[in-house]
Write a protein that holds these residues in place. Structure first.
Motif, short mmCIF file in Angstrom:
data_model
loop_
_atom_site.label_atom_id
_atom_site.label_comp_id
_atom_site.label_asym_id
_atom_site.label_seq_id
_atom_site.Cartn_x
_atom_site.Cartn_y
_atom_site.Cartn_z
N LYS A 109 17.86 8.10 0.97
CA LYS A 109 18.67 8.41 2.15
C LYS A 109 20.17 8.28 1.90
O LYS A 109 20.97 9.11 2.33
N TYR A 110 20.55 7.20 1.22
CA TYR A 110 21.97 6.87 1.12
C TYR A 110 22.48 6.72 -0.31
O TYR A 110 23.66 6.43 -0.52
N SER A 146 24.35 0.35 12.90
CA SER A 146 23.97 1.76 12.69
C SER A 146 25.19 2.60 12.34
O SER A 146 25.24 3.79 12.62
N GLU A 157 28.39 3.67 9.47
CA GLU A 157 28.73 3.86 8.06
C GLU A 157 30.24 4.11 7.96
O GLU A 157 30.93 4.21 8.98
N ASN A 195 25.46 6.60 13.03
CA ASN A 195 24.18 7.23 12.73
C ASN A 195 23.39 7.30 14.04
O ASN A 195 22.72 6.35 14.43
#
Length: 310
Positions: A190-191, A277, A279, A286
Motif C-alpha cells: 500500500k505505502y 489516518s 499522511e 486518507n
C-alpha cells in the motif's frame, strides 16, 4: 532551576517519576525509549526546581535541532501532579536559553494528546504559546469514548455479519511472527513502507512490557491467521498500534471482528484510540481509512507537533 542531562545512573529516578506523573505513559520508560537507541543519540533532560525533580523531557539532537522525540509517538514534557503552570514557564525559559547557547536552532516538540493524561496536563501548550511555538504538524486520529453507547455504521455491521458467516474467531496471541508477515505485506504493497518496529524489536518490547503490549488475531475455522491488531494498553486508554489483514481476512470481516472484540474487551477503559489516518505530515487525509474507523463511532482527536525557532 537546574537541568540535568539523563545518564544511565538516573534510570530508577526517571522511571519512578514517569510512573507517578500526571501525563507519562509506558512509552516514556527508559526501556521503551532506548529500544532503538542505535538510531538516536539520547539527549533527554531532567528539570529540578529547588532540588526537586518536577519534569522530564525525552529527546535527542540531530543537525542542531532538539527533538522530543522522533522515535516516540509523542514526547513532550512529563510532569508531576505538583508541577504548576509557573514551573513550566520557568522550564521553557531555561530550556530555550540553554539550547540557544549550545547552538541549537530549533526545538521540535511532540505534545502528548490529552486522552493519555491521567490528570489535566496542558501547561506545556500554554508555555509553547508564550514562547512563540508554531504548529508545524497536525495528524488526526479516531478515538472512541468507551463509556458512550456506540452505534456502528451499516458497513461495520455488515462486516461483523460476514465474520459470523465465515465463522471467524478472535483470540489473544503471542505469535507475533505470523501477524508481522501480514503487516509487512500490507504496508509494503500500500505505502512502500515497513512497520516502525521490526519483529525483533516488538518481541523485545513485549518481554519488557508484557502487560502493555498485546496482540489479538482473527482465525478462520481451520486456525489460519487472517489478520491481527496489536494494541498498546495504558491505565485509561488502549491504542491500536498496528492493524492488518490478508485479502481473505479483509473480505471476510476479520478487521471488523477484531476491532469490535477489542472495544468490548476494553470497555472498562476510558478511550480506544484507533490511530491516525493522515499522511504527508498531516496534509493528506486518507478518507477511506478514516471512514472505516468512524464506522465504529470513533471521532477526531489530534496529535500535534510544534516548532520553536531559537
Amino acid at each position: 532551576m537546574e537541568i540535568k542531562i539523563y545518564e544511565p545512573g538516573y534510570k530508577k529516578n526517571w522511571d519512578t517519576f514517569v510512573g507517578s506523573s500526571k501525563n507519562g505513559t509506558f512509552l516514556h520508560y527508559r526501556d521503551f525509549i532506548e529500544y532503538h537507541g542505535d538510531r538516536f543519540e539520547d539527549y533527554s533532560l531532567m528539570f529540578y526546581i529547588d532540588g526537586d525533580l518536577v519534569a522530564l523531557m525525552p529527546g535527542h539532537i540531530t543537525n542542531k535541532v532538539y527533538y522530543s522525540h522522533q522515535g516516540l509517538t509523542y514526547g513532550g514534557l512529563i510532569m508531576s501532579p505538583k508541577t504548576t503552570a509557573s514551573n513550566v514557564l520557568r522550564i521553557f525559559e531555561y530550556l530555550t536559553v540553554t539550547l540557544r547557547h549550545q547552538g541549537i536552532k530549533q526545538i521540535v516538540y511532540k505534545a502528548i494528546p490529552h486522552m493519555y493524561h491521567r490528570f489535566p496536563s496542558e501547561e506545556d501548550l500554554y508555555a509553547l504559546f508564550r514562547y512563540k511555538a508554531v504548529l508545524s504538524e497536525r495528524n488526526i486520529s479516531s478515538t472512541i469514548l468507551l463509556p458512550n453507547e456506540l452505534e456502528y455504521s451499516d458497513s461495520r455491521k455488515n462486516g461483523l455479519k460476514k465474520a459470523e458467516k465465515n465463522k471467524l474467531t478472535v483470540l489473544k496471541s503471542d505469535d507475533f511472527s505470523c501477524f508481522w508477515k501480514i503487516l509487512e505485506d500490507n504496508l509494503s504493497s500500500k505505502y512502500d513502507k515497513m512497520p516502525v518496529h521490526s519483529l525483533a524489536e516488538i518481541r523485545c518490547l513485549k518481554e519488557k512490557f508484557p502487560d502493555n503490549i498485546n496482540l489479538f488475531v482473527a482465525l478462520n475455522p481451520v486456525g489460519e491467521v487472517l489478520g491481527g491488531c496489536l494494541v498498546f494498553e495504558m491505565e485509561n486508554i488502549v491504542h491500536a498500534q498496528y492493524t492488518a489483514a490478508t485479502d481473505e481476512g479483509k473480505s471476510g470481516g476479520a478487521i471488523d471482528l477484531l476491532i469490535d472484540y477489542i472495544i468490548r474487551t476494553y470497555s472498562h477503559k476510558t478511550y480506544f484510540d484507533y490511530g491516525t489516518s493522515t499522511e504527508s505530515n498531516g496534509l493528506f487525509l486518507n478518507e477511506s481509512l478514516i471512514y472505516q474507523k468512524e464506522g465504529f463511532g470513533a471521532r477526531g482527536t489530534v496529535y500535534d507537533i510544534y516548532t520553536i525557532n531559537l
